[in-house]
Design a protein around this motif. Structure first.
Motif, short mmCIF file in Angstrom:
data_model
loop_
_atom_site.label_atom_id
_atom_site.label_comp_id
_atom_site.label_asym_id
_atom_site.label_seq_id
_atom_site.Cartn_x
_atom_site.Cartn_y
_atom_site.Cartn_z
N ALA A 1 28.06 -74.19 31.28
CA ALA A 1 27.70 -74.44 29.88
C ALA A 1 26.34 -73.83 29.58
CB ALA A 1 27.70 -75.94 29.60
N ARG A 2 25.39 -74.01 30.49
CA ARG A 2 24.06 -73.42 30.30
C ARG A 2 24.15 -71.91 30.29
NH1 ARG A 2 18.46 -74.44 29.58
NH2 ARG A 2 19.18 -76.57 29.58
N ALA A 3 24.91 -71.34 31.22
CA ALA A 3 25.04 -69.89 31.30
C ALA A 3 25.67 -69.33 30.03
CB ALA A 3 25.87 -69.50 32.52
N GLN A 4 26.69 -70.00 29.52
CA GLN A 4 27.34 -69.52 28.29
C GLN A 4 26.36 -69.52 27.12
OE1 GLN A 4 30.03 -67.99 27.99
NE2 GLN A 4 30.57 -68.09 25.85
N SER A 5 25.49 -70.52 27.06
CA SER A 5 24.51 -70.56 25.97
C SER A 5 23.42 -69.50 26.15
CB SER A 5 23.90 -71.95 25.83
OG SER A 5 22.99 -72.23 26.86
N PRO B 1 23.46 -66.67 22.77
CA PRO B 1 22.38 -67.55 22.32
C PRO B 1 22.69 -68.41 21.09
CG PRO B 1 21.52 -65.40 22.86
CD PRO B 1 23.00 -65.29 22.91
N GLU B 2 23.69 -68.03 20.29
CA GLU B 2 24.03 -68.86 19.13
C GLU B 2 24.82 -70.11 19.52
OE1 GLU B 2 27.38 -66.02 19.76
OE2 GLU B 2 25.21 -65.82 19.75
N VAL B 3 25.25 -70.19 20.77
CA VAL B 3 26.03 -71.32 21.28
C VAL B 3 25.07 -72.33 21.91
CG1 VAL B 3 27.76 -72.02 22.97
CG2 VAL B 3 28.07 -69.90 21.68
N ARG B 4 25.22 -73.60 21.51
CA ARG B 4 24.41 -74.67 22.10
C ARG B 4 25.06 -75.15 23.39
NH1 ARG B 4 22.16 -79.15 19.09
NH2 ARG B 4 24.09 -80.14 19.75
N THR B 5 24.26 -75.38 24.41
CA THR B 5 24.75 -75.82 25.71
C THR B 5 25.63 -77.06 25.58
OG1 THR B 5 22.80 -74.94 26.83
CG2 THR B 5 24.06 -76.61 28.02
#
Length: 163
Positions: free
Chosen positions: A125-129, A133-137
């Protein structure tokens, strides 16, 4: 009686003058803090639950690369009591927006409600955010799809951070 009126008037006068601090206008200080901090973190298991460790010496360019780091990297020496419970054979990880899918070759050896799964979910989840960058963890949902056994998830990191 006159003395009482004078005392009440004096007390009222003092109360109305305040403490002498002059009022100020609004002082701008930028946007309020929200959500989790930015930057890549790997999540490790401990007796007290999952703990995030900043990843400051590596660039993140794919979810698969992050999984590889999680499976092979030991926690820093100054982080006593942390360990990685993640042991995956073959896998692939893909993400788009708030959705991440991990395909695991063979059965997934954990229950889905354990620290090893939490390590995967929170780290991905952290990596995806970080990658988007527009995605919140805390909005990312991670699904585990083993080639043998049931699909697990989707899970959010917050489900594993209660300890």
């Amino acid at each position: 009686m006159r003395l009482r009126r004078v005392a009440v008037a004096a007390a009222l006068g003092i109360a109305l003058t305040g403490c002498g601090v002059q009022p100020t206008g609004v002082i701008g200080a930028g946007e309020p803090a929200t959500g989790l901090t930015r930057g890549m973190r790997l999540y490790y298991a401990s007796a007290g639950g999952l703990r995030a460790v900043p990843l400051i010496d590596k660039e993140v360019d794919s979810l698969g690369g992050v999984l590889k780091l999680l499976g092979t990297r030991t926690p820093p020496a100054d982080q006593a009591g942390l360990t990685s419970l993640v042991h995956l054979g073959g896998y692939s990880a893909t993400g788009s927006g708030t959705r991440v899918t991990v395909r695991v070759e063979g059965p997934y050896g954990e229950s889905g409600r354990d620290q090893a799964t939490g390590q995967l979910v929170c780290t991905l989840a952290r990596a995806q955010s970080v990658l988007e960058p527009e995605v919140r963890t805390d909005d990312v949902e991670v699904t585990l799809r083993p080639t043998e056994g049931e699909v697990l998830g989707p899970y959010r990191c917050a489900e594993f951070l209660n300890g």
